[in-house]
Design a protein around this motif. Structure first.
Motif, PDB file in Angstrom:
ATOM      1  N   GLY A  24     -15.037 -29.665  47.275  1.00 22.72           N
ATOM      2  CA  GLY A  24     -13.961 -29.791  46.302  1.00 22.72           C
ATOM      3  C   GLY A  24     -13.701 -28.465  45.628  1.00 22.72           C
ATOM      4  O   GLY A  24     -14.631 -27.684  45.390  1.00 22.72           O
ATOM      5  N   GLU A 113      -7.491 -35.243  44.500  1.00 23.56           N
ATOM      6  CA  GLU A 113      -7.625 -34.311  45.620  1.00 23.56           C
ATOM      7  C   GLU A 113      -8.187 -32.979  45.132  1.00 23.56           C
ATOM      8  O   GLU A 113      -7.627 -32.336  44.246  1.00 23.56           O
ATOM      9  CB  GLU A 113      -6.270 -34.093  46.290  1.00 23.56           C
ATOM     10  CG  GLU A 113      -6.362 -33.232  47.544  1.00 23.56           C
ATOM     11  CD  GLU A 113      -5.035 -33.106  48.263  1.00 23.56           C
ATOM     12  OE1 GLU A 113      -4.969 -32.363  49.264  1.00 23.56           O
ATOM     13  OE2 GLU A 113      -4.055 -33.757  47.835  1.00 23.56           O
ATOM     14  N   GLY A 114      -9.338 -32.605  45.693  1.00 24.07           N
ATOM     15  CA  GLY A 114      -9.956 -31.343  45.334  1.00 24.07           C
ATOM     16  C   GLY A 114     -10.790 -31.366  44.071  1.00 24.07           C
ATOM     17  O   GLY A 114     -11.358 -30.344  43.690  1.00 24.07           O
TER      18      GLY A 114
END
Length: 256
Positions: A24, A113-114
């Protein structure tokens, strides 16, 4: 593995932070209960989160010795030390990190996301974790491949599939590609690599469900035949990471 390498003096803190990027672009840390908040000096869930740098500082100041991997699934919760919120969270994610010397555990969760959030829990780490030897894990992978292939052939649901090599390559490319600390045992790395390759085969087989099974009952039998393969991959990862952790800890003990 990186946290244990850092605690043993085999890696720098920046190495740990860089290694996190494989999973991430950003990581945050919160305490899931009051004991973890006080014990690790972390904000509670809902407050402004801490950073991995703050967590590492807390581990160092409190004398953490190492970190261990757990990969629980229903029916196999080795290393979790009983029920409770930590066990429930670890089972939901299928993975967690234990800090045996401090009595805490951390569960990662991708919240966007991430972005990965690590939640810390107070846990009972008094029970010694079940040891799975690398040799046993490696043999288990080999046996599971053979047994699963034989079972699928007997069910007559194994089939050739056009483009399967390209699918395997694509799956492996899409996986995180972490670097491992200098001094990681070669056999542990080999077992991790083998587990990753077998995991790719299993993932493609599951995407291909029902894989030639022409009835619901045959599909169930096919899934049953593949299940030991998934367990073998999970145990191989568990054994490889925790063997590396053990060796890093032993190196630190010898240097003191």
């Amino acid at each position: 593995m990186w946290t244990s390498a850092w605690l043993s003096g085999a890696a720098a803190p920046d190495d740990v932070l860089d290694a996190l990027l494989a999973w991430g672009e950003a990581h945050e840390v919160v305490a899931a209960d009051a004991e973890a908040a006080v014990g690790l000096d972390l904000p509670l869930t809902g407050d402004f989160p801490a950073t991995p740098v703050q967590l590492l500082a807390a581990l160092r100041s409190r004398g953490a010795a190492d970190a261990r991997l757990v990969l629980p699934v229903p029916g196999d919760v080795r290393g979790l030390g009983g029920g409770g919120p930590f066990t429930e969270a670890a089972l939901r994610e299928g993975e967690a990190m234990l800090l045996p010397s401090l009595g805490f555990g951390l569960v990662p969760h991708a919240i966007a996301e991430g972005l990965v959030r690590w939640s810390a829990y107070r846990v009972d780490t008094s029970l010694a974790p079940e040891h799975v030897g690398l040799a046993d894990a490696e043999h288990g992978l080999t046996d599971a491949i053979r047994d699963s292939a034989g079972a699928l052939q007997a069910l007559d649901v194994a089939k050739d599939r056009p483009g399967v090599r390209a699918e395997l390559s694509a799956w492996l490319r899409a996986r995180p590609r972490p670097q491992w600390p200098a001094g990681t045992p070669g056999r542990a790395l080999r077992v991790l690599q083998r587990a990753e390759e077998v995991g790719a085969i299993l993932a493609v087989a599951q995407i291909d469900e029902p894989g030639g099974a022409l009835s619901a009952s045959a599909a169930v039998l096919r899934a049953d035949a593949l299940r030991p393969l998934g367990n073998a991959v999970r145990l191989a990862r568990y054994a490889a990471v925790n063997e590396a952790v053990r060796q890093f800890s032993e190196q630190a003990d010898r240097s003191q």
